[in-house]
Every structure is written in C-alpha cells, then in structure tokens.
Design an enzyme around this catalytic site. Structure first.
Site, PDB file in Angstrom:
ATOM      1  CE  LYS A 106      -4.501  -1.588   1.070  1.00 53.22           C
ATOM      2  NZ  LYS A 106      -5.728  -1.515   1.842  1.00 53.22           N
ATOM      3  CE  LYS A 161      -8.208 -10.972  -3.701  1.00 51.32           C
ATOM      4  NZ  LYS A 161      -8.845 -10.656  -2.419  1.00 51.32           N
ATOM      5  CE  LYS A 207     -14.555  -4.940  -1.000  1.00 53.83           C
ATOM      6  NZ  LYS A 207     -13.265  -4.889  -0.364  1.00 53.83           N
TER       7      LYS A 207
HETATM    8  P1  ATP Z   1      -9.936  -5.010  -2.156  1.00 54.47           P
HETATM    9  O1  ATP Z   1      -9.896  -5.038  -3.670  1.00 54.47           O
HETATM   10  O2  ATP Z   1     -10.610  -3.776  -1.607  1.00 54.47           O
HETATM   11  O3  ATP Z   1      -8.610  -5.316  -1.520  1.00 54.47           O
HETATM   12  P2  ATP Z   1     -11.112  -7.645  -2.192  1.00 54.47           P
HETATM   13  O4  ATP Z   1     -12.248  -7.742  -3.171  1.00 54.47           O
HETATM   14  O5  ATP Z   1      -9.816  -8.216  -2.652  1.00 54.47           O
HETATM   15  O6  ATP Z   1     -10.929  -6.175  -1.697  1.00 54.47           O
HETATM   16  P3  ATP Z   1     -11.355  -8.153   0.634  1.00 54.47           P
HETATM   17  O7  ATP Z   1     -12.173  -6.981   1.117  1.00 54.47           O
HETATM   18  O8  ATP Z   1      -9.873  -8.156   0.876  1.00 54.47           O
HETATM   19  O9  ATP Z   1     -11.639  -8.393  -0.926  1.00 54.47           O
HETATM   20  O10 ATP Z   1     -11.932  -9.503   1.214  1.00 54.47           O
HETATM   21  C1  ATP Z   1     -13.239  -9.694   1.717  1.00 54.47           C
HETATM   22  C2  ATP Z   1     -13.496 -11.182   1.829  1.00 54.47           C
HETATM   23  O11 ATP Z   1     -13.723 -11.729   0.518  1.00 54.47           O
HETATM   24  C3  ATP Z   1     -12.336 -11.978   2.413  1.00 54.47           C
HETATM   25  O12 ATP Z   1     -12.850 -12.975   3.262  1.00 54.47           O
HETATM   26  C4  ATP Z   1     -11.677 -12.616   1.201  1.00 54.47           C
HETATM   27  O13 ATP Z   1     -11.076 -13.845   1.503  1.00 54.47           O
HETATM   28  C5  ATP Z   1     -12.848 -12.827   0.249  1.00 54.47           C
HETATM   29  N1  ATP Z   1     -12.433 -12.706  -1.153  1.00 54.47           N
HETATM   30  C6  ATP Z   1     -11.986 -11.583  -1.742  1.00 54.47           C
HETATM   31  N2  ATP Z   1     -11.719 -11.788  -3.039  1.00 54.47           N
HETATM   32  C7  ATP Z   1     -11.988 -13.096  -3.277  1.00 54.47           C
HETATM   33  C8  ATP Z   1     -11.901 -13.924  -4.435  1.00 54.47           C
HETATM   34  N3  ATP Z   1     -11.490 -13.440  -5.594  1.00 54.47           N
HETATM   35  N4  ATP Z   1     -12.251 -15.213  -4.330  1.00 54.47           N
HETATM   36  C9  ATP Z   1     -12.680 -15.702  -3.157  1.00 54.47           C
HETATM   37  N5  ATP Z   1     -12.794 -14.989  -2.036  1.00 54.47           N
HETATM   38  C10 ATP Z   1     -12.452 -13.700  -2.066  1.00 54.47           C
END
Ligand code: ATP
Ligand code: LTN
Length: 332
Positions: A116, A198, A201
């Site tokens: 970050k 991955k 969002k």
């Molecule tokens: P950001 O992009 O804001 O970092 P993110 O979409 O990667 O967010 P997080 O907010 O870090 O997601 O995670 C929220 C929950 O969703 C966590 O429990 C994480 O394990 C799950 N999660 C996030 N992305 C995935 C994915 N692509 N597949 C499965 N589980 C996910």
C-alpha cells in the site's frame, strides 16, 4: 464466558466499493453456513478505509451501501451482528493499548503495508502502518476464536495472535487467541481478464470483475469476453486457467461437481458454456440486486439494523475492555 468465546466468529470487510462475485462466493456464502453454529460478528470496518483518502459524502454512501449489500446477499441480521466499526469506540481504545504492545519491527514486515505504501506514495500515513493493530483490536475485542480471511490477511491474523499471546503472558489470560477459519467451499475466484490474479473489488480493469450489482447485460458481456484459450475444451486443469475459473464459478453457484460439468459440456464449445454460465450468474445475482434496491429505499430499516448491531457489539466489547483496563492497571 469461555463457552461463549469458543463459538465466536469475526470478519471485517472495508466499505470501499461494491462486492464482487469473488467476495460473494469466497466470503459471504460461507458466512451464511456459519450463522447457526457460531456467534457471528461482522463489523463494516470504516475506520480501516480511512488509511486511504475518502470523499466524506461518498464515503457515507459507501458505508450504507455495504450494509445493504450484506443484507441483500442474505446475511440474516437476527443471526449475525452487523455494525459499523466506528460506532463501537472500544475498537480504537483497544487499538491504542495494543499499539503499546506491538513492535515497529513487526509492523514493518507486513506485506500489505509495503504494497500500500508503494501504491499510495503521496500518503504513507501512520494509520497505514498501524492498520494491523486496529485489525487485531477488532478480533480480540470480541474474543473471536475463528477468523475467516483470505490468504492475503493471514499475516495480519498471525500478528493478532502474537499480540494476544504476548498480552496474556504479561497480564494473565485476557484474550482468546484467534485462528484462521478455512471455509468449507474454499473457492478463490480469479479475474476474468487475468485468470492468474485474484478477482478484486478494487481492480482497475473492471472487465475482469463481476460486481454483485452489475446489470444482466453487463454481466453477460463480461462473461462472454472472459479470457480463455484456443483449446475449446471444457476441462478443469492448470493449463486452462481462464476456463478453470469459469468452471469454479459454475460449480459453486450450481453445486454441480466438476466431473458433472465436464461431462455435460463434452460435445460443446466455449460459446455454449459461457452462455449457460452467464444465465446462471445472472439468475443468482438478480435477486441480490433487487433486494439491494429495496433496502436502499428503506433507510430507516438500515439505520435500525446498524444501531441494533452496535448496541449488541458494544456490550460484548465493553465486557472485554473492563477486563483489559483492570489487567493493565488503569483505575476504574
Ligand atoms: P480489495 O480489492 O478492496 O482489496 P477484495 O475484493 O480483494 O478487496 P477483501 O475486502 O480483501 O476483498 O476480502 C473480503 C473477503 O472476501 C475476504 O474474506 C476474502 O477472503 C474474500 N475474497 C476476496 N476476493 C476473493 C476472491 N477473488 N475469491 C474468493 N474470495 C475472495
Ligand atoms: N484487513 C482486512 C479487513 C479487516 C478484517 C478485520 C478482517 C479489518 N478488520 C478483522 C478480519 C478480521 C482486509 O483488508 N480484508
């Protein structure tokens, strides 16, 4: 009290946008499986999001939206405690006390901080650095024994464990030492455009991400454009990452096995498979989107949910804090 503690699950998501189908499959669907077995506590971690600059008006909307998204995905507010982290002041109080028991060396090893600070070079604030301490406070405050988190958060959870153990050793047993919770359906959904990354969002390439509130038309378009390969064979293997990912989405939403899906599509190509998958995703997301619209039209109901959640969470948090303040030597 220990009886209650053994059964608490806690996880947090930052209110920074619209949940993806990855969050839905990897997190929320699994949370729903836990709601009858555990005391489930899900703060919307608004304070954590402030480590990145937010527009105040937009941020309020994002926070309310996240609560509506949780409910629209089917999280039952009677069975789960849903609230805003900032409404339970004990989070920040405990974070300070824990920060006096956390070493700079530990925080500088955190990969999320390194990443970050790379990404936000103009705003490497102290909150970004101490972020994992606030996260530890979220978890320890509720004596959570299990924390469902993705791979990227394992390091933060490890730190929360170390802090809990250190604190317990100095002051006597104060906190339950939390463990990661590995979900039953541990699917990891990848980007539709770069299937080795991955789905996330905050990905800037939105074509790789299916958001829960995407219209049917947009979802269809994103799935049709999903990166595959030239084999035109529906097979679940690591040489066909794009199609493997689409099959994972298919499998988790229909509960059909990979074998069943492979058999169903032996004589069919990617076009037919993608059409069917798009229909499945659209059918799954439509009720979520409709419920979301209904909830966003009923702000009073949302207010009642987060107030009630904060009240319930506050009681548990204060119980822990009484013990912490006393153990640490603060006068009552
Ligand atoms: P950001 O992009 O804001 O970092 P993110 O979409 O990667 O967010 P997080 O907010 O870090 O997601 O995670 C929220 C929950 O969703 C966590 O429990 C994480 O394990 C799950 N999660 C996030 N992305 C995935 C994915 N692509 N597949 C499965 N589980 C996910
Ligand atoms: N850091 C996490 C969000 C988070 C969290 C928590 C997760 C904040 N507090 C407590 C689990 C438990 C993230 O960025 N996904």
């Amino acid at each position: 009290m220990d009886e209650i503690n053994v059964k608490t699950i806690l996880s947090g998501v930052q209110p920074t946008g619209i949940l993806t189908i990855g969050n839905y499959i990897g997190a929320i669907q699994n949370w729903k499986l836990l709601e009858n077995e555990y005391k489930c506590i899900y703060p919307i971690v608004d304070l954590h999001s402030l480590t990145v600059r937010q527009d105040p008006k937009q941020f309020k909307d994002l926070c309310i939206s996240m609560l509506a998204q949780y409910l629209a995905c089917g999280l039952d507010a009677k069975k789960n405690i849903l609230f805003f982290q900032s409404h339970v002041r004990q989070h920040t109080e405990l974070a300070w006390l824990l920060s006096c028991h956390t070493y700079l060396g530990e925080l500088s090893r955190m990969t999320q901080f390194k990443e970050k600070s790379e990404k936000h070079r103009d705003n490497i604030n102290a909150g970004l650095f101490t972020y994992p301490i606030l996260q530890a406070a979220d978890i320890l405050l509720y004596q959570a024994c299990k924390v469902p988190v993705g791979e990227d958060q394992k390091q933060h959870l490890e730190l929360a464990r170390d802090i809990a153990i250190r604190f317990n050793n100095i002051y006597g047993k104060t906190f339950v030492v939390p463990e990661p919770h590995v979900p039953q359906m541990g699917a990891r959904i990848m980007s539709l455009q770069e299937p080795s990354n991955k789905m996330s969002k905050s990905d800037t390439n939105i074509n790789g991400t299916i958001f829960l509130l995407d219209s049917d038309k947009v979802t269809l378009k994103k799935i049709k454009r999903a990166v595959t390969d030239n084999k035109n064979r529906i097979s679940y293997n690591d040489n066909q990452l794009g199609i493997k990912n689409l099959m994972t989405i298919y499998m988790t939403l229909t509960k059909e096995s990979i074998r069943e899906i492979e058999e169903k599509y032996t004589d069919k190509g990617y076009g037919a498979f993608k059409n069917d998958l798009a229909e499945i995703v659209v059918e799954n997301l439509r009720p979520v989107r409709e419920k979301y619209a209904e909830l966003m039209d009923n702000k009073d109901y949302l207010v009642s949910i987060y107030k009630d959640g904060a009240e319930k969470a506050g009681e548990i948090a204060e119980n822990t804090m009484k013990k912490v303040r006393d153990n640490i030597g603060l006068i009552k």
